[in-house]
Structures are given as C-alpha cells and as structure tokens.
Design an enzyme around this catalytic site. Structure first.
Site, PDB file in Angstrom:
ATOM      1  N   LYS A 107       0.805  -1.235   0.000  1.00  0.00           N
ATOM      2  CA  LYS A 107       0.000   0.000   0.000  1.00  0.00           C
ATOM      3  C   LYS A 107       0.830   1.274   0.000  1.00  0.00           C
ATOM      4  CE  LYS A 107      -4.075  -1.803   2.382  1.00  0.00           C
ATOM      5  NZ  LYS A 107      -4.816  -1.866   3.634  1.00  0.00           N
ATOM      6  N   LYS A 188      -7.127 -10.692  -2.173  1.00  0.00           N
ATOM      7  CA  LYS A 188      -8.056 -10.849  -1.045  1.00  0.00           C
ATOM      8  C   LYS A 188      -9.213  -9.849  -1.127  1.00  0.00           C
ATOM      9  CE  LYS A 188      -6.610  -7.971   2.784  1.00  0.00           C
ATOM     10  NZ  LYS A 188      -7.558  -7.661   3.798  1.00  0.00           N
ATOM     11  N   LYS A 191     -12.206  -4.173   2.190  1.00  0.00           N
ATOM     12  CA  LYS A 191     -13.168  -3.068   2.324  1.00  0.00           C
ATOM     13  C   LYS A 191     -12.886  -1.985   1.311  1.00  0.00           C
ATOM     14  CE  LYS A 191     -12.736  -2.884   7.243  1.00  0.00           C
ATOM     15  NZ  LYS A 191     -11.274  -2.906   7.372  1.00  0.00           N
TER      16      LYS A 191
HETATM   17  N1  AQP Z   1     -10.326 -11.123   2.816  1.00  0.00           N
HETATM   18  C1  AQP Z   1     -10.162 -11.440   4.093  1.00  0.00           C
HETATM   19  N2  AQP Z   1     -10.233 -12.738   4.499  1.00  0.00           N
HETATM   20  C2  AQP Z   1     -10.079 -13.072   5.806  1.00  0.00           C
HETATM   21  N3  AQP Z   1      -9.850 -12.162   6.784  1.00  0.00           N
HETATM   22  C3  AQP Z   1      -9.782 -10.862   6.427  1.00  0.00           C
HETATM   23  N4  AQP Z   1      -9.585  -9.741   7.139  1.00  0.00           N
HETATM   24  C4  AQP Z   1      -9.607  -8.680   6.299  1.00  0.00           C
HETATM   25  N5  AQP Z   1      -9.829  -9.076   5.035  1.00  0.00           N
HETATM   26  C5  AQP Z   1      -9.930 -10.435   5.078  1.00  0.00           C
HETATM   27  C6  AQP Z   1      -9.416  -9.684   8.587  1.00  0.00           C
HETATM   28  O1  AQP Z   1     -10.370  -8.792   9.120  1.00  0.00           O
HETATM   29  C7  AQP Z   1      -9.824  -8.187  10.304  1.00  0.00           C
HETATM   30  C8  AQP Z   1     -10.038  -6.711  10.281  1.00  0.00           C
HETATM   31  O2  AQP Z   1      -9.292  -6.166   9.198  1.00  0.00           O
HETATM   32  P1  AQP Z   1      -8.820  -4.667   9.258  1.00  0.00           P
HETATM   33  O3  AQP Z   1     -10.003  -3.798   9.368  1.00  0.00           O
HETATM   34  O4  AQP Z   1      -7.829  -4.510  10.342  1.00  0.00           O
HETATM   35  O5  AQP Z   1      -8.070  -4.343   7.923  1.00  0.00           O
HETATM   36  P2  AQP Z   1      -7.530  -5.211   6.740  1.00  0.00           P
HETATM   37  O6  AQP Z   1      -6.900  -6.465   7.204  1.00  0.00           O
HETATM   38  O7  AQP Z   1      -6.657  -4.331   5.892  1.00  0.00           O
HETATM   39  O8  AQP Z   1      -8.934  -5.525   6.023  1.00  0.00           O
HETATM   40  P3  AQP Z   1      -9.555  -4.896   4.720  1.00  0.00           P
HETATM   41  O9  AQP Z   1     -10.985  -5.243   4.705  1.00  0.00           O
HETATM   42  O10 AQP Z   1      -8.740  -5.304   3.540  1.00  0.00           O
HETATM   43  O11 AQP Z   1      -9.447  -3.348   4.961  1.00  0.00           O
HETATM   44  P4  AQP Z   1      -8.738  -2.227   4.093  1.00  0.00           P
HETATM   45  O12 AQP Z   1      -9.375  -2.297   2.742  1.00  0.00           O
HETATM   46  O13 AQP Z   1      -9.016  -0.951   4.821  1.00  0.00           O
HETATM   47  O14 AQP Z   1      -7.270  -2.540   4.034  1.00  0.00           O
HETATM   48  C9  AQP Z   1      -8.354  -8.592  10.371  1.00  0.00           C
HETATM   49  O15 AQP Z   1      -8.182  -9.622  11.332  1.00  0.00           O
HETATM   50  C10 AQP Z   1      -8.074  -9.095   8.990  1.00  0.00           C
HETATM   51  O16 AQP Z   1      -7.052 -10.073   8.968  1.00  0.00           O
END
Ligand code: AQP
Length: 322
Positions: A107, A188, A191
């Site tokens: 990122k 993956k 969000k």
């Molecule tokens: N695709 C995924 N599969 C399984 N677990 C996932 N997590 C996120 N995406 C997946 C888990 O959700 C928890 C919270 O995540 P986060 O809010 O800390 O941020 P992240 O890991 O960066 O999740 P996102 O949805 O991809 O957010 P953005 O887009 O903002 O970067 C964590 O335990 C994560 O592992």
C-alpha cells in the site's frame, strides 16, 4: 479459555472476509477486548464524516455480535494509552522490520505521498494488543505478520527492560483465513476495493448478496471441485459456504460437482444470505438507537482503561519515565 484482543478498522463498510476471517472467531470471553481501531484508519486518506459513520456502524456490528456481553467493545481513540504506548514502541521497533511488512509494501512503499502512519501503524497495533496482557489475537491471514512483529517487539522489550509484556499468539482459522475477491480470486477481499462487486458487505440486502455471488468470477470448465490453485474462484466460494454452513468443502463440492456453476452459485448465495440476514437486522436495530451504542461503548471504554492504565504505568516505570 485464553484472553484475546483483536481490532477492526472503520475504513469502510465491513465485508464478508472481515466476518469470516476475524469477527466470527472473536469469542465473548471475560477478559477479552475487541476494538474499533479508528486511529489506524487515519493512516490512509479519509473523510471525517464517513469515518464517523463507519466507526458507529462498525461498533454496532461488534455489539450485535454480542461481544459487549462478557468481553468488552470500545473505540481505540477513547483509550489514550494506545497512542502513548505506540510512541514508546516506535522507539523499540526498527526501520528494517517495518519495511518488510507486506501490507506496507503493497500500500505504501514507493509512494512519496503515503503517510508516515502507514509505515508505523503495525507498532500502534502492537500497542493495542500488548496493553491487555492477552494470550491470543484472532485475525485473518493478512494480519499474521503484524502479530508476529508484535511478538518480536514484546520479546525485545522484555529482554531489555524485564518481563512486562505477555507474548501473544496469532489465532487464524484453518478455513476462511483469507477470503478472496469475487472479481479476482487471486486477490483478497478488501473493504477499500473500489469495485463494489468484488466484496459482499454485511449491510448488503439479500438481493444484492445473491446478485454479487451469481456474477462472481469462476474458472474455466464446469466441474465444481476444491482446488485453490487450478480453480481459485470456485474454491473461494466453497470456502465461504463451508465456513458459514459448517459443512466441509469436500461435502459441498460432492453435492454440486456435476450440476454446473449456476446451481452451485445459487446454493452458495442461499447460505450467505441466511447467515448474514439475522446479523444485519440486529445491526440495523442498534443503529436506530445511537445513544444505546454510545452507552455500551462507554462501558467498554471504562473496562479497557482499567486494564490499560496500570499496564502503561508499568511500561513507563520499566523504561525510566518519571
Ligand atoms: N479477505 C479477508 N479474508 C479473511 N480475513 C480478512 N480480514 C480482512 N480481510 C480479510 C481480517 O479482518 C480483520 C479486520 O481487518 P482490518 O479492518 O484490520 O483491515 P484489513 O486487514 O486491511 O482488512 P480490509 O478489509 O482489507 O481493509 P482495508 O481495505 O481498509 O485494508 C483482520 O483480522 C483481517 O485479517
């Protein structure tokens, strides 16, 4: 019953991967803490109004999951110890180890306008975890590296200043630890993916969920089989249905093997719709009563502070702050 800590960023609306990989595995055990990590979401560009809305709806989701009963739910920025410990750990962490974090590499690295917070946020995450003396951190696979960094920081701190921190273990689900995008099953689900069809939001209606699954990218051929390498799209849908229904991926693959992708996707859509509907309804009911959300968050904040204050005092003394 191990004490756990985990957090979720209000960087957007919560998607199915967050639920399957993380939230579903958060247990409402006494002594466990679950947090909306609002400070983390400032590491990427944000809109203040959207942040407020997403923070409230994410908190409502954690409360709807029952995590405010038994365990504690709070907002990270309400407990100031997180930010103070983060500074101290910024002085323990090393440039080299933070530069190796794959999330930063994907990122931020090479982007001169990326925030410094994007580079250092794993140390804020270490602070979140270490303040609560927990043994376990239930996270999705993408966060495993950050929990391992937390362990290294805790061990380095303890060997230099004495046994202050509990060294936690990551807890990652065997199936569903990495839910993939519906548009590109090699990436993956996230969000922040700008393509709305790549992700199922927990707030999506039954119809929208079904439509997104019916249009999910699948693989060549017709056979439904679990083979993440050769059939990543189908395997992703099988994992999603398996985690939400409790049936094994093998049993599901056998049931849909020769029926074609259409029937298979209809089956998966039904499982997802049925699993998410009750949760969505509970969240909607809570969101209609923001004062109740604030009341419960205040209870969580007080409980979190009771743990975090003495922990930070111990750290301050150990490192020689008067
Ligand atoms: N695709 C995924 N599969 C399984 N677990 C996932 N997590 C996120 N995406 C997946 C888990 O959700 C928890 C919270 O995540 P986060 O809010 O800390 O941020 P992240 O890991 O960066 O999740 P996102 O949805 O991809 O957010 P953005 O887009 O903002 O970067 C964590 O335990 C994560 O592992």
């Amino acid at each position: 019953m191990a004490k756990a800590f985990s957090g979720i960023q209000p960087t957007g609306q919560i998607q199915l991967g967050n639920y399957i990989g993380a939230l579903r595995n958060w247990r409402p055990d006494p002594g466990s803490f679950y947090c909306v990590v609002d400070l983390h979401s400032l590491s990427q560009p944000w809109d203040p109004k959207e942040l407020q809305e997403n923070t409230r709806s994410t908190a409502a989701l954690l409360l709807a999951l029952g995590l405010g009963q038994g365990s504690h739910v709070f907002l990270q920025s309400h407990v100031q110890e997180h930010a103070e410990l983060a500074w101290i750990l910024n002085c323990i962490g090393r440039m080299g180890e933070l530069g190796r974090m794959t999330q930063f590499k994907s990122k931020g690295r090479g982007h001169q306008d990326a925030s410094v917070g994007l580079f250092t946020y794993p140390l804020l995450m270490a602070s979140d975890i270490l303040l609560y003396r927990v043994e376990e951190v239930p996270v999705g696979e993408d966060q495993k590296q950050h929990v391992e960094l937390t362990r290294d920081i805790a061990e380095r701190f303890n060997s230099r200043f004495g046994p202050v921190f509990t060294v936690p273990e990551p807890r990652i689900a065997e199936v569903g630890g990495r839910v993939m995008s519906l548009r590109n099953p090699l990436e993956k689900m996230s969000k922040s993916d700008p393509d709305p069809n790549s992700k199922i939001l927990l707030s999506d209606s039954d119809e929208v969920i079904a439509k997104k699954i019916m249009t999910a990218v699948t693989d060549s051929g017709r056979e439904v089989a679990y083979d993440p390498k050769e059939k990543p799209g189908v395997s992703n849908l099988l994992e999603i249905a398996s985690t939400l229904s409790g049936e094994s991926v093998e049993a599901l693959a056998a049931r849909y093997r020769d029926g074609g992708y259409g029937a298979f996707k209809r089956g998966v859509a039904e499982v997802v719709v049925e699993a998410l509907r009750p949760l969505r309804e509970k969240v909607e009911a809570l969101l209609a009563d923001p004062e109740e959300i604030d009341r419960q968050l205040e209870i969580g904040r007080a409980a979190a502070e009771r743990e975090a204050r003495p922990m930070l005092a111990e750290v301050r003394e150990a490192v020689g702050l008067l």
